[in-house]
Design a protein around this motif. Structure first.
Motif: not given
Length: 317
Positions: A107-109, A111-118, A124-127, A287-293
């Motif tokens: 979810m952290e990833i 929300h960052l995607l939704r904010d557009g902050d690549l 964050r993904l590197s964690w 897309k980002a929503f696939h993370i939530k699914k």
């Protein structure tokens, strides 16, 4: 009462999550692995056979230590009565599972995607992944996140629950020790190709059955959520064995099939490209929503297995 320990452990995880602490048992196991490795890894070049023997000794010492410490706490629980035994068993199982941590990271990833902050989302993904993340597109970020959630549903949830069902708290702790060794030693580089081979093979063996249970759970979850469960089954039958891990494909393939996306492809490690066989077909763009699914599927798969496990324990223990 013993039958509700898995449910209790999941409730504790849901409330408190996986604390980021230097005193977390998994961190302590990691420190133990590093200490033994530093003592046993040869200071001079050694033959592959010698490295494998030293790696085997490392595995044995880590498992023995983790098993003895966990057995000591279980013994204290037996001596202290049913309430103390129940509490200690639930706590031991709780520290071996990671559903909320997976959801938190995902979810952290998201929300960052939704904010557009690549820039932030790549960092964050590197964690949670070992691949290079500096130049990943949004689709590749989503792919890495979904792959991690899928594969860690086996490693971080179903496997420890499975070994708790078979062998109690000691079984869950020994599994977590074995899996942690694989994450630290199971690389195919110059240092660990032979020294870490036993740890990697042990992890493959330990996850063999749980990975296939994860496939069934993801298919069932897809059915309940009205996702493409038939495609989840079909893609698993077609693609799961293509995965470089004997177990990873049985988590990633049904996830890809259920979401109608394609996982796998090119990853870069220290600038070197490595191709991982595709899982699924790119019917829709990631897309980002696939993370939530994927997180919802992970939680539902966990709930199904916990209920099943509690029923089995109720009638067999």
């Amino acid at each position: 009462m013993y039958a509700v320990i898995p449910i209790t452990a999941c409730i504790i995880d849901t409330v408190y999550g996986d604390p980021r602490s230097n005193f977390h048992p998994v961190v302590l196991i990691g420190n133990l692995i590093s200490y033994i490795e530093n003592k046993l890894y040869p200071k001079k070049p050694a033959l592959p056979k010698d490295l494998m023997l030293r790696g085997l000794l490392t595995v044995c010492l880590v498992l023995l230590t983790a098993g003895l410490i966990t057995s000591f706490f279980v013994y204290l629980g037996h001596k202290g009565g049913i309430l103390l035994y129940f509490s200690l068993s639930a706590l031991i199982l709780y520290v071996t599972i990671t559903p909320r941590a997976l959801a938190r990271d995902g979810m952290e990833i998201y929300h960052l995607l939704r904010d557009g902050d690549l820039v932030k989302v790549r960092a964050r993904l590197s964690w949670i992944v070992g691949r290079d993340t500096d130049n990943l597109s949004e689709a590749d970020i989503v792919r890495g996140t979904v792959e991690t959630i899928a594969e860690n549903t086996t490693d971080g949830i179903i496997s420890p629950l499975f070994y708790f069902m078979l062998f109690g708290p000691v079984g869950a702790a020994l599994y977590r020790a074995g899996n942690t060794m694989d994450s630290m030693l199971g690389y195919k580089d110059d240092r660990y190709l032979y020294f870490g081979r036993i740890a990697a093979r042990l992890d493959d063996i330990l996850n063999y059955i749980p990975a296939r249970i994860t496939f069934l759970l993801f298919a069932a979850s897809a059915y309940i959520l009205r996702l493409d469960w038939k495609n989840a089954v079909a893609i698993t039958r077609r693609d799961a064995r293509k995965h470089p891990s004997p177990n990873g494909g049985y988590a990633e393939a049904p996830m890809a099939g259920a979401l109608n996306v394609r996982l796998g492809g090119y990853n870069y490690y220290h600038g070197v490209a490595e191709f991982r066989e595709y899982m699924g077909d790119p019917k829709v763009e990631l897309k980002a929503f696939h993370i939530k699914k994927s997180i919802i599927m992970m939680y539902l798969a966990t709930a199904i297995f916990v209920i099943f496990e509690s029923i089995v324990i109720f009638f067999t223990w």
